[in-house]
Design a protein around this motif. Sequence first.
Motif, PDB file in Angstrom:
ATOM      1  N   ASN A 135       0.580  -0.983  -0.077  1.00 45.48           N
ATOM      2  CA  ASN A 135      -0.094  -0.238   0.297  1.00 45.48           C
ATOM      3  C   ASN A 135       1.205   1.192   0.407  1.00 45.48           C
ATOM      4  O   ASN A 135       0.200   2.812   0.143  1.00 45.48           O
ATOM      5  CB  ASN A 135      -0.913   0.108   1.470  1.00 45.48           C
ATOM      6  N   LEU A 159       3.141   1.754  -5.017  1.00 49.78           N
ATOM      7  CA  LEU A 159       1.994   1.909  -6.203  1.00 49.78           C
ATOM      8  C   LEU A 159       1.505   3.127  -7.491  1.00 49.78           C
ATOM      9  O   LEU A 159       0.818   2.741  -8.071  1.00 49.78           O
ATOM     10  CB  LEU A 159       0.584   2.299  -5.246  1.00 49.78           C
ATOM     11  N   ASN A 160       2.551   4.262  -6.812  1.00 45.90           N
ATOM     12  CA  ASN A 160       2.446   5.194  -8.759  1.00 45.90           C
ATOM     13  C   ASN A 160       3.249   5.186  -8.964  1.00 45.90           C
ATOM     14  O   ASN A 160       3.057   4.937 -10.454  1.00 45.90           O
ATOM     15  CB  ASN A 160       2.939   6.151  -7.671  1.00 45.90           C
ATOM     16  N   SER A 167       1.468   2.045 -11.269  1.00 40.98           N
ATOM     17  CA  SER A 167       0.782   2.585 -11.348  1.00 40.98           C
ATOM     18  C   SER A 167       1.255   3.368 -13.358  1.00 40.98           C
ATOM     19  O   SER A 167       0.641   2.781 -14.468  1.00 40.98           O
ATOM     20  CB  SER A 167       0.062   3.946 -10.862  1.00 40.98           C
ATOM     21  N   THR A 220       2.670  -5.532  -5.645  1.00 40.77           N
ATOM     22  CA  THR A 220       2.717  -4.408  -5.713  1.00 40.77           C
ATOM     23  C   THR A 220       1.590  -3.622  -7.596  1.00 40.77           C
ATOM     24  O   THR A 220       0.848  -2.937  -7.229  1.00 40.77           O
ATOM     25  CB  THR A 220       4.137  -3.080  -6.090  1.00 40.77           C
ATOM     26  N   VAL A 255      -2.500  -2.408  -8.686  1.00 37.86           N
ATOM     27  CA  VAL A 255      -3.076  -1.199  -9.491  1.00 37.86           C
ATOM     28  C   VAL A 255      -4.256  -1.501 -10.292  1.00 37.86           C
ATOM     29  O   VAL A 255      -4.312  -2.797 -11.008  1.00 37.86           O
ATOM     30  CB  VAL A 255      -1.851  -0.855 -10.205  1.00 37.86           C
ATOM     31  N   ASP A 256      -5.515  -0.592 -10.046  1.00 44.02           N
ATOM     32  CA  ASP A 256      -6.254  -0.823 -11.739  1.00 44.02           C
ATOM     33  C   ASP A 256      -6.440  -1.330 -12.591  1.00 44.02           C
ATOM     34  O   ASP A 256      -5.081  -0.854 -13.281  1.00 44.02           O
ATOM     35  CB  ASP A 256      -7.761  -0.354 -11.250  1.00 44.02           C
ATOM     36  N   SER A 278      -4.431  -3.582 -14.080  1.00 40.40           N
ATOM     37  CA  SER A 278      -3.682  -4.962 -13.957  1.00 40.40           C
ATOM     38  C   SER A 278      -3.664  -5.493 -14.847  1.00 40.40           C
ATOM     39  O   SER A 278      -2.601  -6.472 -15.335  1.00 40.40           O
ATOM     40  CB  SER A 278      -2.668  -4.767 -12.270  1.00 40.40           C
TER      41      SER A 278
END
Length: 167
Positions: free
Chosen positions: A3, A8-9, A12, A39, A43-44, A46
């Motif tokens: 998280n 995450l950035n 993404s 990781t 992310v949506d 993925s």
Amino acid sequence: MMNDPDLLNAASALIARCKAKGEMIATAESCTGGLITGTLTGVDGSSSVVDCGFVTYSNEAKNSLIGVGNDLLAEHGAVSEQVARAMCEGALDRAPNATIAVSVTGIAGPGGGTDTKPVGLVHFGCAAKGRETITTHTVFPGDRHTVRKATVLKAFALIEEMLDRKD
């Protein structure tokens, strides 16, 4: 850790680039124990770029799941450039849809280091269809958490480098 906003950035951004270039990722992970794949899949969207992940913590898993030769492991040790190369190439070969595979093998600590292979040493490999395999290594400072996070970010950067090599 999955998280973590930095991770995450980065994930993404990598997913967006892979999607735009039509690339699918496979991972072969040792010292990160699935953290790279975890990781990415945090992310949506993925699923459009993540094919599979191999967690090959033991030498036996490296051999049986992704084809790292026992002779290579015996001669160079699991934490080596040669094994990182064999891991990513083996993952790319065994993943059903992947066009890029990244591998990591290292010593996250706090124990396990030696004079020649210190804690924080991580070897990376990145293989891709139609492109030359990249290998590199880094000795990351810090505790186990810091080494693993830095390893994930470096693995993402290596995939980005491979994306830049696509025609």
